[in-house]
Every structure is written in C-alpha cells, then in structure tokens.
Design a protein around this motif. Structure first.
Motif, PDB file in Angstrom:
ATOM      1  N   SER A  55       0.816  -1.221   0.000  1.00  0.00           N
ATOM      2  CA  SER A  55       0.000   0.000   0.000  1.00  0.00           C
ATOM      3  C   SER A  55       0.846   1.266   0.000  1.00  0.00           C
ATOM      4  O   SER A  55       0.357   2.342  -0.351  1.00  0.00           O
ATOM      5  CB  SER A  55      -0.921   0.017   1.223  1.00  0.00           C
ATOM      6  OG  SER A  55      -0.182   0.232   2.426  1.00  0.00           O
ATOM      7  N   PRO A  59      -0.561   3.470  -6.595  1.00  0.00           N
ATOM      8  CA  PRO A  59      -1.324   4.693  -6.845  1.00  0.00           C
ATOM      9  C   PRO A  59      -2.620   4.713  -6.046  1.00  0.00           C
ATOM     10  O   PRO A  59      -3.025   3.702  -5.460  1.00  0.00           O
ATOM     11  CB  PRO A  59      -1.586   4.643  -8.353  1.00  0.00           C
ATOM     12  CG  PRO A  59      -1.510   3.199  -8.704  1.00  0.00           C
ATOM     13  CD  PRO A  59      -0.477   2.609  -7.788  1.00  0.00           C
ATOM     14  N   ASP A  60      -3.271   5.853  -6.059  1.00  0.00           N
ATOM     15  CA  ASP A  60      -4.485   6.034  -5.253  1.00  0.00           C
ATOM     16  C   ASP A  60      -5.552   4.992  -5.550  1.00  0.00           C
ATOM     17  O   ASP A  60      -6.233   4.515  -4.632  1.00  0.00           O
ATOM     18  CB  ASP A  60      -5.062   7.434  -5.499  1.00  0.00           C
ATOM     19  CG  ASP A  60      -4.391   8.474  -4.620  1.00  0.00           C
ATOM     20  OD1 ASP A  60      -3.310   8.170  -4.081  1.00  0.00           O
ATOM     21  OD2 ASP A  60      -4.936   9.585  -4.481  1.00  0.00           O
ATOM     22  N   ARG A  61      -5.719   4.632  -6.804  1.00  0.00           N
ATOM     23  CA  ARG A  61      -6.832   3.750  -7.175  1.00  0.00           C
ATOM     24  C   ARG A  61      -6.719   2.368  -6.535  1.00  0.00           C
ATOM     25  O   ARG A  61      -7.721   1.639  -6.444  1.00  0.00           O
ATOM     26  CB  ARG A  61      -6.898   3.615  -8.697  1.00  0.00           C
ATOM     27  CG  ARG A  61      -5.687   2.994  -9.332  1.00  0.00           C
ATOM     28  CD  ARG A  61      -5.843   2.886 -10.842  1.00  0.00           C
ATOM     29  NE  ARG A  61      -4.675   2.306 -11.483  1.00  0.00           N
ATOM     30  CZ  ARG A  61      -3.615   3.001 -11.873  1.00  0.00           C
ATOM     31  NH1 ARG A  61      -3.598   4.316 -11.681  1.00  0.00           N
ATOM     32  NH2 ARG A  61      -2.588   2.414 -12.453  1.00  0.00           N
ATOM     33  N   ALA A  62      -5.506   1.988  -6.088  1.00  0.00           N
ATOM     34  CA  ALA A  62      -5.324   0.673  -5.468  1.00  0.00           C
ATOM     35  C   ALA A  62      -5.461   0.714  -3.956  1.00  0.00           C
ATOM     36  O   ALA A  62      -5.491  -0.340  -3.306  1.00  0.00           O
ATOM     37  CB  ALA A  62      -3.951   0.104  -5.840  1.00  0.00           C
ATOM     38  N   ILE A  64      -8.019   1.736  -1.999  1.00  0.00           N
ATOM     39  CA  ILE A  64      -9.316   1.299  -1.467  1.00  0.00           C
ATOM     40  C   ILE A  64      -9.440  -0.225  -1.460  1.00  0.00           C
ATOM     41  O   ILE A  64      -9.856  -0.805  -0.445  1.00  0.00           O
ATOM     42  CB  ILE A  64     -10.461   1.958  -2.259  1.00  0.00           C
ATOM     43  CG1 ILE A  64     -10.474   3.469  -1.971  1.00  0.00           C
ATOM     44  CG2 ILE A  64     -11.804   1.331  -1.887  1.00  0.00           C
ATOM     45  CD1 ILE A  64     -11.565   4.218  -2.687  1.00  0.00           C
ATOM     46  N   VAL A  95      -6.732   4.330   3.688  1.00  0.00           N
ATOM     47  CA  VAL A  95      -7.607   5.155   2.841  1.00  0.00           C
ATOM     48  C   VAL A  95      -7.402   6.643   3.106  1.00  0.00           C
ATOM     49  O   VAL A  95      -7.721   7.484   2.252  1.00  0.00           O
ATOM     50  CB  VAL A  95      -9.098   4.801   3.045  1.00  0.00           C
ATOM     51  CG1 VAL A  95      -9.375   3.387   2.581  1.00  0.00           C
ATOM     52  CG2 VAL A  95      -9.513   4.987   4.496  1.00  0.00           C
ATOM     53  N   LEU A  98      -5.522   8.780   0.484  1.00  0.00           N
ATOM     54  CA  LEU A  98      -6.106   9.218  -0.781  1.00  0.00           C
ATOM     55  C   LEU A  98      -5.946  10.731  -0.924  1.00  0.00           C
ATOM     56  O   LEU A  98      -6.144  11.493   0.014  1.00  0.00           O
ATOM     57  CB  LEU A  98      -7.597   8.863  -0.829  1.00  0.00           C
ATOM     58  CG  LEU A  98      -7.942   7.367  -0.924  1.00  0.00           C
ATOM     59  CD1 LEU A  98      -9.434   7.159  -0.702  1.00  0.00           C
ATOM     60  CD2 LEU A  98      -7.521   6.805  -2.276  1.00  0.00           C
ATOM     61  N   ARG A  99      -5.619  11.162  -2.131  1.00  0.00           N
ATOM     62  CA  ARG A  99      -5.418  12.598  -2.340  1.00  0.00           C
ATOM     63  C   ARG A  99      -6.735  13.361  -2.329  1.00  0.00           C
ATOM     64  O   ARG A  99      -6.750  14.552  -2.046  1.00  0.00           O
ATOM     65  CB  ARG A  99      -4.685  12.833  -3.652  1.00  0.00           C
ATOM     66  CG  ARG A  99      -3.283  12.282  -3.638  1.00  0.00           C
ATOM     67  CD  ARG A  99      -2.429  12.919  -4.693  1.00  0.00           C
ATOM     68  NE  ARG A  99      -1.076  12.383  -4.654  1.00  0.00           N
ATOM     69  CZ  ARG A  99      -0.097  12.818  -5.422  1.00  0.00           C
ATOM     70  NH1 ARG A  99      -0.321  13.795  -6.280  1.00  0.00           N
ATOM     71  NH2 ARG A  99       1.109  12.292  -5.338  1.00  0.00           N
ATOM     72  N   SER A 100      -7.811  12.692  -2.653  1.00  0.00           N
ATOM     73  CA  SER A 100      -9.125  13.321  -2.545  1.00  0.00           C
ATOM     74  C   SER A 100      -9.546  13.282  -1.084  1.00  0.00           C
ATOM     75  O   SER A 100      -9.870  12.219  -0.546  1.00  0.00           O
ATOM     76  CB  SER A 100     -10.142  12.591  -3.425  1.00  0.00           C
ATOM     77  OG  SER A 100     -11.449  13.059  -3.152  1.00  0.00           O
ATOM     78  N   HIS A 103     -13.100  11.816  -0.587  1.00  0.00           N
ATOM     79  CA  HIS A 103     -13.167  10.356  -0.672  1.00  0.00           C
ATOM     80  C   HIS A 103     -12.513   9.704   0.544  1.00  0.00           C
ATOM     81  O   HIS A 103     -13.013   8.679   1.048  1.00  0.00           O
ATOM     82  CB  HIS A 103     -12.483   9.883  -1.952  1.00  0.00           C
ATOM     83  CG  HIS A 103     -13.221  10.284  -3.183  1.00  0.00           C
ATOM     84  ND1 HIS A 103     -12.640  10.271  -4.447  1.00  0.00           N
ATOM     85  CD2 HIS A 103     -14.485  10.747  -3.363  1.00  0.00           C
ATOM     86  CE1 HIS A 103     -13.530  10.673  -5.340  1.00  0.00           C
ATOM     87  NE2 HIS A 103     -14.642  10.977  -4.715  1.00  0.00           N
TER      88      HIS A 103
END
Length: 354
Positions: A55, A59-62, A64, A95, A98-100, A103
């Motif tokens: 982790s 990247p961010d998408r992985a 979650i 989580v 995450l840059r968002s 989210h």
C-alpha cells in the motif's frame, strides 16, 4: 515529477507503524490462546504484511481495495480473542492517504461504521471494540492532516521557487535595460566626439586634444555606469542627466531647448525619468536627424512628466530594446509612455507617480 517522488517517499515511510501489530495478540495477556487462535493470528498477520507494504507504493486507485482487504481480515478474525480492530485501524490509515480528501473522509467513516457493526454483530462488549472505532477515526484524520500539511508545504516551496525564478528574470531584464541605455549613450557620445576630433586634428589640434580627453572621460564614466548597472545602483538625479543630455545634443549639433526645472521633480520619480530621458535623447541623436530638440519637465501634484520632442524625420523611436526598456521601466513604477508622430518629428511623453 519531483513532488510526486517526494509524495511517494512520504507514503513509503511506514515501517515504524508496524510496531502497532503488537496489539493483535494483546488479549492473550489475560486469556491463554488455543492453537487455532495462534494459527489464525499468524495467517492474518502474514496476509496483512504484504498488503501494508504494497500500500505504500501503489497509486491512489489501489488503496481502497487494499484497505478493504485489511478490513476483511479484521472482520474475519473478530470472533477470536484477538485485537482484530488493529487491522481496521490500518485500513483507516490506508484510505486516509487518498489525495481526494472527500473520498478519504467517506472511506474512513465507512470503515469506522463497519468496525462498530462487526463488534455489535458478535455481541462483544463496547469497551472491546469502541477504542478501535475511535482510533480508526483519529488515526485516519491525523494521517489526512499530515498529508494535507505536506501538500501545502510543497505548494509553498513551489511558490517560493517561482518567486525566485521571476525575481531572477526581472533582474536579468533590468540589467539588460540598464546596459542598453548606458552603452548606447556612451558609445553614441564617443562616436560623435571621435568624429569631431578627427575633423579638428589638423586644423585645430588643441580642440581635437580636448575632444580626445572628453572621449576618455566619457569612456571611464560609461565603465562606472556599467558597473553600477550590474550591481543595481544605476540611476542618478534627473538634473544631472538633463545636463548630460544637453551636452550630448550639443555635441551632435542639435539645438537643445529646456523648459521646466528637473530639480523640482521628486527624487523617486526623477530616477525613473532620468533613465527615460537618457534613452530618448540617445534615440534623437542616432535616429531622428533633428536640428532641434525640446525637453520639458513637469512636476504636478502626485505626478511627474517628461516630454521630449524633436523636429526630425518622424517615427524615430522604433520599437526596439530601448523603447521596450522605457515602457517596462515606467510600467514597473506605475507610469506610462506615449509616442506621437508629428509633422515633422516625434513627441515622447513619459509620466510616473511622484
């Protein structure tokens, strides 16, 4: 690119936090585990470690899916006498990276609710899982804050670097403008006096000698001004520059006419107008082919104005480095420059706040 690398390094510094795995077997302090519990704990930690280490580099998408797997580990071992909420806390921290921020906040809330729901579903005492829920929220928010602080710091550093870059560009432009004005005036004056000395050397040697001495003086003065330009100390008084401009016009055989008092212009505005006057007179001498040049100084309330008008060929101030330098210098001081084509000649008007 450098910011992205630094961001990944920040995320990758996760080794020290593995120390909190000690809370997984924490219940064994008062309840001796059986073989099944020990095996389940070992398998859970064995599955968790690759997930956690992976982790820190994805990247961010992985993030979650990895956090969901960590949460699933905690839920799977929840019936056993283990500190199962530890895996849920790690999921919350994951989580939170995450840059968002929106989210990340939603995901932390979902993990906290899932942790509380698991404890209630197994009818565990509140004190058994409530601290875990609390730490899911606290650790997640703290991680979000640390990453937000890091991003703000990176943005600030980038802004400072941009300011330094712009300052360097502005300084190079200033040096270019000042050197153009200094070298242009000095070389023009040297060329005029050299031509005059060449014409006088046979019929009037004494005057020719005086002109040669004036050439040497002008060259030394120009050298001093070049040094001053390079150190940012260029810019004499408007009265001094007016005297030098009159002498240059007379040397070029152009009749100077001065109205107004340059000494009445405030020093801050005078320093800007002095460099403008230098370049304007140089252009009149080099390009206008004029017989007469009028220079007018005005110092009104809150504003100083310089007007240079010649009776030459017109449009003598072509858009070149000199004119651009005048515009930039005046604009930087909050002033403006106007050029008018006359019949004949050209009129230059420069104004600057005083």
């Amino acid at each position: 690119m450098q910011t992205e690398i630094s961001y990944r390094r920040l995320r990758g510094n996760g080794w020290p936090w593995l120390a909190y795995l000690i809370f997984v077997p924490f219940p064994w302090l008062w309840a001796k585990p059986d073989a099944t519990t020990v095996l389940a704990a070992a398998v859970a930690i064995g599955v968790f470690l690759p997930l956690y280490l992976f982790s820190t580099r994805v990247p961010d998408r992985a993030l979650i899916p990895i956090a969901a797997a960590m949460l699933a580990l905690g839920v799977a071992v929840a019936p056993l006498p283990l500190g199962w909420t530890t895996f849920c806390i790690y999921a919350g921290v994951t989580v939170a990276r995450l840059r968002s921020r929106r989210h990340a906040g939603i995901a932390i809330g979902v993990i906290a609710v899932a942790t509380a729901g698991t404890g209630l579903a197994w009818q565990q005492p509140i004190l058994w899982f409530a601290p875990g829920v609390l730490f899911v929220v606290m650790s997640g928010v703290a991680t979000m804050s640390s990453f937000a602080f890091y991003e703000r710091t990176q943005a600030l550093l980038a802004s400072q670097e941009e300011v330094r870059r712009l300052a360097g560009t502005a300084e190079r432009e200033r040096i270019t403008r000042d050197l153009h004005d200094v070298v242009g005036r000095t070389l023009t004056l040297v060329a005029l006096k050299a031509d005059l000395a060449g014409r006088l050397v046979e019929r009037d040697p004494d005057t020719a000698k005086a002109e040669l001495e004036a050439i040497a003086t002008a060259a030394r003065s120009g050298l001093a001004e070049v040094r001053a330009a390079l150190t940012g100390q260029l810019g004499g008084s408007l009265a001094t520059e007016a005297s030098a401009s009159l002498a240059a016009l007379q040397t070029a055989g152009i009749e100077p006419v001065v109205t107004g008092d340059p000494a009445g212009v405030p020093a801050d505005a005078g320093a800007i107008l002095a460099m403008t006057l230098r370049e304007a007179v140089t252009n009149v001498i080099r390009h206008a082919g004029a017989r007469r040049c009028t220079i007018d100084f005005e110092a009104g309330p809150g504003n100083a104005r310089l007007v240079v008008e010649d009776d030459g060929v017109g449009l003598s101030f072509r858009e070149g480095n000199g004119l651009r330098g005048m515009r930039q210098r005046l604009a930087a001081a909050g002033g403006r420059l106007e050029l008018l084509s006359l019949q004949p000649g050209t009129r230059l008007e420069a104004s600057v706040p005083a």
